[in-house]
Design a protein around this motif. Structure first.
Motif, mmCIF file in Angstrom:
data_model
loop_
_atom_site.group_PDB
_atom_site.id
_atom_site.type_symbol
_atom_site.label_atom_id
_atom_site.label_comp_id
_atom_site.label_asym_id
_atom_site.label_seq_id
_atom_site.Cartn_x
_atom_site.Cartn_y
_atom_site.Cartn_z
ATOM 1 N N ARG A 77 1.183 0.513 -13.190
ATOM 2 C CA ARG A 77 2.196 0.653 -12.037
ATOM 3 C C ARG A 77 2.398 -0.414 -10.897
ATOM 4 O O ARG A 77 2.989 -0.928 -10.301
ATOM 5 C CB ARG A 77 2.758 2.085 -12.267
ATOM 6 C CG ARG A 77 3.311 2.581 -12.903
ATOM 7 C CD ARG A 77 3.967 3.759 -12.695
ATOM 8 N NE ARG A 77 2.981 4.832 -11.817
ATOM 9 C CZ ARG A 77 2.437 6.020 -12.084
ATOM 10 N NH1 ARG A 77 1.798 6.119 -13.400
ATOM 11 N NH2 ARG A 77 1.590 6.601 -10.946
ATOM 12 N N TYR A 78 0.718 -0.674 -10.440
ATOM 13 C CA TYR A 78 0.415 -0.702 -9.464
ATOM 14 C C TYR A 78 0.576 -2.178 -9.327
ATOM 15 O O TYR A 78 1.440 -3.125 -8.842
ATOM 16 C CB TYR A 78 -0.764 -0.561 -8.557
ATOM 17 C CG TYR A 78 -0.924 -1.649 -7.734
ATOM 18 C CD1 TYR A 78 -1.054 -1.009 -6.153
ATOM 19 C CD2 TYR A 78 -2.453 -2.431 -7.583
ATOM 20 C CE1 TYR A 78 -1.141 -1.940 -5.389
ATOM 21 C CE2 TYR A 78 -2.721 -3.151 -7.039
ATOM 22 C CZ TYR A 78 -1.946 -2.292 -5.094
ATOM 23 O OH TYR A 78 -2.201 -3.600 -3.996
ATOM 24 N N ASP A 80 3.657 -10.812 -3.276
ATOM 25 C CA ASP A 80 2.304 -11.906 -3.576
ATOM 26 C C ASP A 80 2.323 -13.477 -3.589
ATOM 27 O O ASP A 80 1.329 -13.785 -2.506
ATOM 28 C CB ASP A 80 1.858 -11.431 -4.924
ATOM 29 C CG ASP A 80 0.608 -10.584 -4.837
ATOM 30 O OD1 ASP A 80 -0.099 -10.310 -3.339
ATOM 31 O OD2 ASP A 80 0.385 -10.340 -5.915
ATOM 32 N N PRO A 81 3.820 -13.563 -3.644
ATOM 33 C CA PRO A 81 4.015 -14.888 -3.129
ATOM 34 C C PRO A 81 3.520 -15.614 -1.718
ATOM 35 O O PRO A 81 3.435 -16.557 -1.060
ATOM 36 C CB PRO A 81 5.745 -15.156 -3.770
ATOM 37 C CG PRO A 81 5.565 -14.510 -5.051
ATOM 38 C CD PRO A 81 4.989 -12.895 -4.560
ATOM 39 N N GLU A 82 4.097 -14.434 -1.075
ATOM 40 C CA GLU A 82 4.041 -14.837 0.539
ATOM 41 C C GLU A 82 2.658 -14.328 0.982
ATOM 42 O O GLU A 82 2.727 -14.933 2.125
ATOM 43 C CB GLU A 82 5.335 -14.126 0.906
ATOM 44 C CG GLU A 82 6.388 -14.114 1.230
ATOM 45 C CD GLU A 82 7.702 -13.277 2.147
ATOM 46 O OE1 GLU A 82 7.177 -13.544 3.350
ATOM 47 O OE2 GLU A 82 7.999 -12.476 1.590
ATOM 48 N N ILE A 83 1.914 -13.643 0.255
ATOM 49 C CA ILE A 83 0.573 -13.074 0.960
ATOM 50 C C ILE A 83 -0.982 -14.368 0.511
ATOM 51 O O ILE A 83 -1.632 -14.929 1.598
ATOM 52 C CB ILE A 83 0.226 -12.293 0.676
ATOM 53 C CG1 ILE A 83 1.188 -11.061 1.113
ATOM 54 C CG2 ILE A 83 -1.126 -11.836 0.865
ATOM 55 C CD1 ILE A 83 0.681 -9.722 -0.004
ATOM 56 N N VAL A 124 7.240 -4.669 -5.832
ATOM 57 C CA VAL A 124 7.061 -5.256 -4.303
ATOM 58 C C VAL A 124 5.647 -5.633 -3.999
ATOM 59 O O VAL A 124 5.672 -7.219 -3.665
ATOM 60 C CB VAL A 124 7.215 -3.795 -3.381
ATOM 61 C CG1 VAL A 124 6.549 -3.787 -1.990
ATOM 62 C CG2 VAL A 124 8.445 -2.975 -2.516
ATOM 63 N N HIS A 125 5.043 -5.638 -5.740
ATOM 64 C CA HIS A 125 3.743 -6.784 -5.423
ATOM 65 C C HIS A 125 3.909 -7.195 -6.159
ATOM 66 O O HIS A 125 3.281 -8.576 -5.004
ATOM 67 C CB HIS A 125 2.751 -5.206 -6.391
ATOM 68 C CG HIS A 125 1.188 -5.856 -5.571
ATOM 69 N ND1 HIS A 125 0.369 -4.930 -6.979
ATOM 70 C CD2 HIS A 125 1.024 -6.767 -5.397
ATOM 71 C CE1 HIS A 125 -0.808 -6.064 -6.565
ATOM 72 N NE2 HIS A 125 -0.532 -6.529 -5.970
ATOM 73 N N LEU A 126 4.780 -7.180 -6.382
ATOM 74 C CA LEU A 126 5.219 -8.979 -7.802
ATOM 75 C C LEU A 126 6.335 -9.662 -6.532
ATOM 76 O O LEU A 126 6.025 -11.266 -6.283
ATOM 77 C CB LEU A 126 5.521 -8.788 -8.615
ATOM 78 C CG LEU A 126 5.182 -7.941 -9.762
ATOM 79 C CD1 LEU A 126 6.100 -7.649 -10.972
ATOM 80 C CD2 LEU A 126 4.089 -8.613 -10.477
ATOM 81 N N SER A 182 0.786 -1.091 0.367
ATOM 82 C CA SER A 182 0.217 -0.131 -0.021
ATOM 83 C C SER A 182 1.258 1.267 0.050
ATOM 84 O O SER A 182 0.664 2.650 -0.401
ATOM 85 C CB SER A 182 -0.362 -0.020 1.202
ATOM 86 O OG SER A 182 -0.210 -0.064 2.153
ATOM 87 N N ALA A 183 2.172 0.824 0.345
ATOM 88 C CA ALA A 183 3.080 2.447 0.376
ATOM 89 C C ALA A 183 3.671 2.493 -1.572
ATOM 90 O O ALA A 183 5.103 3.627 -1.349
ATOM 91 C CB ALA A 183 4.137 1.673 1.357
ATOM 92 N N VAL A 184 3.421 1.408 -2.153
ATOM 93 C CA VAL A 184 4.369 2.418 -3.100
ATOM 94 C C VAL A 184 3.993 3.304 -4.294
ATOM 95 O O VAL A 184 3.117 3.892 -3.924
ATOM 96 C CB VAL A 184 3.991 0.717 -4.302
ATOM 97 C CG1 VAL A 184 4.659 -0.634 -3.596
ATOM 98 C CG2 VAL A 184 2.431 0.783 -4.229
ATOM 99 N N GLU A 185 4.733 3.463 -4.812
ATOM 100 C CA GLU A 185 4.377 5.026 -5.298
ATOM 101 C C GLU A 185 2.973 5.213 -5.983
ATOM 102 O O GLU A 185 2.974 6.212 -6.191
ATOM 103 C CB GLU A 185 5.289 4.946 -6.555
ATOM 104 C CG GLU A 185 5.456 5.972 -7.495
ATOM 105 C CD GLU A 185 4.791 6.438 -9.138
ATOM 106 O OE1 GLU A 185 4.205 6.696 -8.660
ATOM 107 O OE2 GLU A 185 4.609 4.718 -8.680
#
Length: 133
Positions: A67-68, A78-81, A73-75, A30-33
């Protein structure tokens, strides 16, 4: 502005430590650009829906959506979430964009991610109950 949301519930077998880690990673995403604002916490909707948590966020436009979706960071997170989720609803809550094809364009961005990252599609498919839209 495009407002999206995720409602989710964790798998029973996920430990408290794994759940806390997943929630921390969601806060990182949620903190990504590309994210203009975000709120994450417990789900306060109908308990019968079966969700325990929610994450809502604003993206300025379609470029921000793209971009999101592809943010490193998102990519990476996700494998951990995703393996800890039992139930997930991903949706678009609102937008001030007058484009009548906005939902279709967002769906195309999602489909592009699936095509470029088949491992992400497998992670999503591993969640027992997923609703998009």
């Amino acid at each position: 502005m495009i407002i999206q949301f995720l409602h989710f519930a964790f798998r029973q077998e996920s430990t408290e430590e794994q759940r806390n880690r997943a929630l921390k990673l969601i806060r990182d995403i949620s903190a990504v650009e590309s994210v203009s604002f975000a709120v994450h916490g417990r789900f306060i909707g109908d308990p019968a829906a079966g969700y325990s948590h929610a994450y809502s966020f604003g993206l300025a436009d379609l470029d921000a959506v793209e971009r999101y979706m592809y943010d490193p960071v998102h990519l990476a997170h996700d494998p951990e979430i995703l393996p800890h989720l039992a139930k997930l609803h991903v949706g678009i809550a609102a937008s001030d964009d007058p484009d009548p094809n906005l939902f279709t364009k967002i769906t195309q961005i999602y489909q592009g991610k699936v095509a470029r990252h088949p491992e992400w599609e497998r992670l999503m498919a591993s969640i027992p109950e997923v609703r998009i839209g």
